[in-house]
Write a protein that holds these residues in place. Structure first.
Motif, PDB file in Angstrom:
ATOM      1  N   VAL A   1     -40.057  -5.513  39.069  1.00 26.51           N
ATOM      2  CA  VAL A   1     -39.424  -6.102  40.244  1.00 26.51           C
ATOM      3  C   VAL A   1     -40.102  -5.559  41.498  1.00 26.51           C
ATOM      4  CG1 VAL A   1     -37.279  -6.490  41.493  1.00 26.51           C
ATOM      5  CG2 VAL A   1     -37.212  -6.199  39.000  1.00 26.51           C
ATOM      6  N   ASP A   2     -40.727  -6.461  42.256  1.00 24.78           N
ATOM      7  CA  ASP A   2     -41.311  -6.115  43.559  1.00 24.78           C
ATOM      8  C   ASP A   2     -40.176  -6.151  44.581  1.00 24.78           C
ATOM      9  OD1 ASP A   2     -42.788  -5.773  45.848  1.00 24.78           O
ATOM     10  OD2 ASP A   2     -43.748  -7.741  45.762  1.00 24.78           O
TER      11      ASP A   2
ATOM     12  N   ASP B   1     -40.152  -6.289  47.668  1.00 24.78           N
ATOM     13  CA  ASP B   1     -40.399  -7.104  48.854  1.00 24.78           C
ATOM     14  C   ASP B   1     -40.025  -8.552  48.560  1.00 24.78           C
ATOM     15  OD1 ASP B   1     -41.351  -4.906  50.204  1.00 24.78           O
ATOM     16  OD2 ASP B   1     -43.447  -5.317  49.728  1.00 24.78           O
ATOM     17  N   GLY B   2     -39.242  -9.135  49.426  1.00 22.86           N
ATOM     18  CA  GLY B   2     -38.902 -10.544  49.279  1.00 22.86           C
ATOM     19  C   GLY B   2     -37.500 -10.757  48.741  1.00 22.86           C
TER      20      GLY B   2
ATOM     21  N   ASP C   1     -34.575 -12.372  46.144  1.00 23.52           N
ATOM     22  CA  ASP C   1     -34.433 -12.389  44.692  1.00 23.52           C
ATOM     23  C   ASP C   1     -35.049 -13.672  44.136  1.00 23.52           C
ATOM     24  OD1 ASP C   1     -33.073 -10.024  44.886  1.00 23.52           O
ATOM     25  OD2 ASP C   1     -31.099 -10.848  44.441  1.00 23.52           O
TER      26      ASP C   1
ATOM     27  N   ILE D   1     -41.119 -14.785  39.897  1.00 17.33           N
ATOM     28  CA  ILE D   1     -42.452 -15.161  40.371  1.00 17.33           C
ATOM     29  C   ILE D   1     -43.173 -15.888  39.229  1.00 17.33           C
ATOM     30  CG2 ILE D   1     -44.634 -14.322  41.329  1.00 17.33           C
ATOM     31  CD1 ILE D   1     -42.114 -13.692  43.057  1.00 17.33           C
TER      32      ILE D   1
ATOM     33  N   LEU E   1     -50.675 -12.007  43.936  1.00 15.18           N
ATOM     34  CA  LEU E   1     -49.786 -10.967  44.470  1.00 15.18           C
ATOM     35  C   LEU E   1     -50.342  -9.578  44.216  1.00 15.18           C
ATOM     36  CD1 LEU E   1     -46.163 -12.172  43.620  1.00 15.18           C
ATOM     37  CD2 LEU E   1     -47.100 -11.682  45.874  1.00 15.18           C
TER      38      LEU E   1
ATOM     39  N   VAL F   1     -47.585  -4.043  43.290  1.00 18.74           N
ATOM     40  CA  VAL F   1     -47.568  -5.176  42.346  1.00 18.74           C
ATOM     41  C   VAL F   1     -48.703  -5.029  41.340  1.00 18.74           C
ATOM     42  CG1 VAL F   1     -47.763  -7.680  42.093  1.00 18.74           C
ATOM     43  CG2 VAL F   1     -46.396  -6.719  43.959  1.00 18.74           C
TER      44      VAL F   1
ATOM     45  N   SER G   1     -39.003 -10.605  42.237  1.00 21.54           N
ATOM     46  CA  SER G   1     -38.940  -9.957  43.542  1.00 21.54           C
ATOM     47  C   SER G   1     -37.479  -9.796  43.906  1.00 21.54           C
ATOM     48  CB  SER G   1     -39.681 -10.780  44.602  1.00 21.54           C
ATOM     49  OG  SER G   1     -39.070 -12.039  44.753  1.00 21.54           O
TER      50      SER G   1
ATOM     51  N   GLN H   1     -31.790  -7.141  40.107  1.00 24.12           N
ATOM     52  CA  GLN H   1     -32.594  -8.002  39.244  1.00 24.12           C
ATOM     53  C   GLN H   1     -32.588  -7.508  37.784  1.00 24.12           C
ATOM     54  OE1 GLN H   1     -32.924 -10.852  40.303  1.00 24.12           O
ATOM     55  NE2 GLN H   1     -34.955 -11.181  41.170  1.00 24.12           N
TER      56      GLN H   1
END
Length: 167
Positions: free
Chosen positions: A58-59, A61-62, A64, A67, A75, A82, A109, A115
Motif C-alpha cells: 500500500v502506497d 500517497d493518494g 484509497d 492500482i 509508479l 513504490v 494506494s 487498506q
C-alpha cells in the motif's frame, strides 16, 4: 485484564473444538527486511496448509484505490517507496512459484492500515502476516507502526514477524 476463562474451561472438563484452518493469507510487504522475513513465514505456512497468499503493498500517497498492474512500473519510477514495495511483491511471487503456492499480487494506494484490513475482509482472509519495522523511541512515536495498528484494528488474527538485518 485478568480472566477466569481458563479456570472455567478446566472445570467443565471438556475442551472446545480447535479449528485453525488457514486457507487465505494476506501478506503485507514493503521490500524491507522484516517484510522479507514475513514473506518467508507466509510461504512456509501456506505450504503446510495448502493456503493461497494475497501479497499487498500500500502506497500511502493518494486516495484509497487499487492500482492497475499496467501502471505499477510507471509508479515505481516515480518513488523509491513504490519501487521497494513492488520488489517486495515480486519477491513474494517468486517464492510462491518456487514452492508451488498461488500468490496473488495487489498494489494499492491510501491508508495502509485501512487498506490491509479491507483486503482481509473482502478476501475472507484467515490470517494477516506483516513485518515489524523495528522502530523504537521517537521514530516509533512520530511515524507509528502499521503492524501495531493492524493488530489493533483487525478482527482477523495477525502474525507480526520481526525482521533481521539483511545485507
Amino acid at each position: 485484564m485478568l480472566s477466569k476463562l481458563a479456570e472455567e474451561l478446566l472445570a467443565k472438563n471438556q475442551l472446545e473444538a480447535v479449528n485453525t484452518s488457514i486457507d487465505r493469507i494476506i501478506l503485507a510487504v514493503d521490500g524491507s527486511a522484516p517484510a522479507i522475513e514475513a514473506t518467508k513465514y507466509a510461504i512456509g505456512l501456506a505450504k503446510r496448509n495448502s493456503s493461497e497468499i494475497i501479497a499487498i503493498f500500500v502506497d500511502p500517497d493518494g486516495e484509497d484505490a487499487v492500482i492497475p498492474e499496467n501502471e505499477w512500473e510507471l509508479l515505481a519510477k516515480k518513488t523509491k517507496r513504490v519501487r521497494y514495495g513492488l520488489a517486495g511483491l515480486k519477491l513474494a511471487h517468486k517464492y510462491g512459484k518456487a514452492y508451488c503456492i498461488n500468490v496473488k499480487l495487489l498494489l494499492l494506494s491510501g491508508n495502509p492500515v485501512k487498506q490491509i484490513i479491507n483486503v482481509a475482509e473482502k478476501e475472507g482472509a484467515d490470517l494477516i502476516i506483516t513485518g515489524d519495522t523495528g522502530l523504537t523511541g521517537i521514530k516509533r512515536i512520530a511515524l507509528g507502526s502499521i503492524a501495531e495498528a493492524v493488530v489493533e484494528a483487525s478482527d482477523v488474527p495477525v502474525l507480526v514477524v520481526k525482521g533481521r538485518k539483511i545485507l
